[in-house]
Scaffold this motif. Structure first.
Motif, short mmCIF file in Angstrom:
data_model
loop_
_atom_site.label_atom_id
_atom_site.label_comp_id
_atom_site.label_asym_id
_atom_site.label_seq_id
_atom_site.Cartn_x
_atom_site.Cartn_y
_atom_site.Cartn_z
N ALA A 21 -5.68 52.56 -16.62
CA ALA A 21 -5.82 51.57 -15.55
C ALA A 21 -6.93 50.57 -15.86
CB ALA A 21 -6.09 52.29 -14.23
N VAL A 22 -8.03 51.08 -16.41
CA VAL A 22 -9.15 50.20 -16.78
C VAL A 22 -8.70 49.23 -17.89
CG1 VAL A 22 -11.44 50.16 -17.87
CG2 VAL A 22 -10.96 51.78 -16.00
N MET A 23 -7.96 49.76 -18.87
CA MET A 23 -7.43 48.92 -19.95
C MET A 23 -6.53 47.83 -19.37
SD MET A 23 -6.54 52.00 -22.64
CE MET A 23 -5.16 51.20 -23.47
N ALA A 24 -5.66 48.23 -18.44
CA ALA A 24 -4.71 47.27 -17.86
C ALA A 24 -5.43 46.18 -17.09
CB ALA A 24 -3.72 48.01 -16.96
N ALA A 25 -6.46 46.59 -16.29
CA ALA A 25 -7.19 45.61 -15.48
C ALA A 25 -7.80 44.54 -16.39
CB ALA A 25 -8.28 46.31 -14.68
N HIS A 31 -5.13 43.36 -10.83
CA HIS A 31 -6.01 44.14 -9.98
C HIS A 31 -5.41 45.53 -9.82
CE1 HIS A 31 -9.32 43.90 -7.03
NE2 HIS A 31 -8.69 44.96 -6.54
N ILE A 32 -6.26 46.56 -9.94
CA ILE A 32 -5.75 47.94 -9.86
C ILE A 32 -6.41 48.68 -8.69
CG2 ILE A 32 -5.62 50.19 -11.04
CD1 ILE A 32 -4.08 48.25 -12.66
N ILE A 33 -5.59 49.41 -7.91
CA ILE A 33 -6.14 50.32 -6.91
C ILE A 33 -5.81 51.74 -7.35
CG2 ILE A 33 -6.16 51.01 -4.48
CD1 ILE A 33 -4.90 48.22 -3.87
N GLY A 56 -12.00 44.25 -10.96
CA GLY A 56 -10.55 44.36 -10.84
C GLY A 56 -10.04 45.76 -10.59
N VAL A 57 -10.97 46.74 -10.55
CA VAL A 57 -10.54 48.12 -10.28
C VAL A 57 -11.21 48.62 -9.01
CG1 VAL A 57 -10.45 50.50 -11.16
CG2 VAL A 57 -10.29 48.57 -12.76
#
Lengths: 334, 334
Positions: A21-25, A31-33, A56-57
């Motif tokens: 998720a961190v990589m994607a953000a 934006h990731i929840i 973004g996380v």
């Protein structure tokens, strides 16, 4: 764009999920929840060498976790504060545009159907993984959500698969095949015979690029873009393919380490064989879309690592960007 | 021991069939009756560098040939003097102990059922190929003879598969698995749920070594010796496995010829990769037994070469030696 990610689902949760998720953000500018236990997620962030949640996380706390071996519907109903349920509620309420989970497939399917709901007119949601093949990937729909099907369900699966393949994967006029034990239109059980007629009607009306029956042996060789099947035989097709591919790769590995001579060869092709194995891995193509749900829900493989999670998040973004649910609803209504 | 061989059936007929039959007569110490057009068969004998029919090989003339694309039942009924029909008549009349054909599967199945007849008590004959796997081969029953099945058919398939595997293949107390989309006993369609109960009863009564549901992904990895399934999903399992294995082997070949470095490696492992390909080839394990017929009938692969025909003849000899039909009849009666 906001993607909700179930941080607690999957064999490698929460660390690999949080990492992905961190990589994607960072890399996908989204934006990731993350839903799950705050302290555990923060420990993963720390383990990643980060002082705080990166830009973004964000985290939505959820105290419970649905385990892989729990009875899906019961688990979903009982654990109101599970990372999956909290995520699905947020998706329903518009707090995110799509959701990704590597948790229990059955629970995700039940939860998505009960909370986020199906697109009006859609009779059954379907699991639609994409299998790597000679033509860049083929969608199998359904692969286990509905073991008993009617011709009407299969017709809808064809529309859903075509819509996803065209608007999310960007394949113009995708070729739709009906899984069967031969190519003649009289082949199969009554289900396939009746479905063939419905698909043929849709083709004649110019609504679907139905190419006829396809045999399981031709699926990997790129004969069509979407394979329509009931959940039982779709599951057999998917898993037989996975099993055979992994068996052959294992035998190749054994062969390459059987003698001094073959070990020399192995040194020369190590990278190439590794690349091939990666290409054969379903994870790399992405997760399994739950088609027919009113908002995009992507089931990442249970054994997903960070790269697979990132890839599933990318797929969720593409699905959310496509407005597929609206297009599909219009299609189904017609 | 006399084996009847349909000389005209299959993609490589008659030459490869005749060649395989001649090899078998010599190497397996058996008597062969080739059915087909005498002149054509004799031309093959000549092409093999032989002056006359070798010892142990005779010809039964048949003027017609059933083509692969003919409607099976019609073809069998219309062509009374086809190589296949003549062979089946001889088998029924006791002029041979078993029959091998690489011709149309459907025609062979119809012909065998109508001429040679099923074992008393057997409801449906089944196609039971053996798939190469980690444990030396697994039988799939049924693989296309009966697309629509009842739990009773599947129970009989389990008995037939167990009997063949024990008495022809020599596997003690063979492990029987039911193909399903999960291992829990509640999985599958109503057919699998009901069949599970029947198989479980047979296990409790000490009649079958039923190990429960098996998933398609585990079949190649040797989880059981016999996989019980309806003909539709068995066909999907068989062909998906073939398709995936051939796809991976093709990709391996591409990988090994992609650069100078990999070509060097290919030189070192050429023999080993070829051996692996051979091991993966279903032909090497043998033909597909038509189980439930009162005398042994083996369907060799349509693309069989001489070696595959010889291998199918060996299988026919083993089946004839086993007295399987009698054992099965007793089993079914109980």
């Amino acid at each position: 764009m906001k993607i909700i990610v179930d941080a607690m689902g999957g064999d490698n949760a929460p660390f690999e999920i949080v990492k992905g998720a961190v990589m994607a953000a960072k890399e996908l500018d989204t934006h990731i929840i993350l839903t799950g236990r705050v302290e555990e997620i923060l420990r993963c962030i720390e383990k990643l060498g980060l002082k705080d949640l990166p830009g973004g996380v964000e985290i939505a706390n959820a105290t419970e976790v649905i385990e892989m071996d729990e009875e899906p519907v019961m688990a979903y109903r009982k654990k109101k504060d599970s990372s999956m349920t909290v995520g699905l509620n947020m998706l329903r309420d518009g707090q995110g545009d799509a959701m990704v989970s590597a948790g229990s497939t059955g629970a995700l399917l039940s939860g998505a159907t009960l909370v986020v709901k199906r697109i009006p007119g859609v009779k059954r949601a379907a699991l639609a993984p994409i299998l790597p093949n000679a033509a860049g990937g083929v969608m199998l729909i359904d692969c286990g959500a509905n073991v008993e099907c009617t011709p009407q369900y299969l017709l809808q699966f064809a529309y859903m698969g075509a819509c996803y393949t065209e608007f999310v994967r960007g394949v113009k006029s995708p070729r739709i095949g009906l899984l069967n034990n031969g190519t003649e239109k009289t082949k199969g059980t009554q289900l396939q015979i009746d479905t063939y007629e419905l698909l043929e009607e849709a083709r004649t009306a110019g609504k679907l690029n139905f190419i006829g029956n396809v045999e399981a042996k031709d699926v990997m060789h790129g004969v069509c873009d979407v394979v329509v099947c009931d959940g039982y035989s779709g599951n057999v097709l998917l898993k037989a393919t996975e099993g055979a591919a992994s068996f052959v790769m294992k035998e190749i590995k054994k062969t390459l380490t059987s003698s001094f001579k073959t070990k020399m060869a192995a040194l020369l092709v190590r990278k190439e064989v590794y690349d091939l194995k990666e290409r054969m891995s379903a994870d790399k193509i992405g997760g399994t879309a739950l088609l027919g749900i009113s908002k995009p829900v992507i089931k990442a493989h249970g054994s997903s690592n960070a790269a697979a999670i990132k890839s599933a998040i990318r797929q969720a973004i593409d699905a959310a960007n496509s407005n597929m649910a609206e297009i599909l609803q219009k299609n189904i209504a017609e």
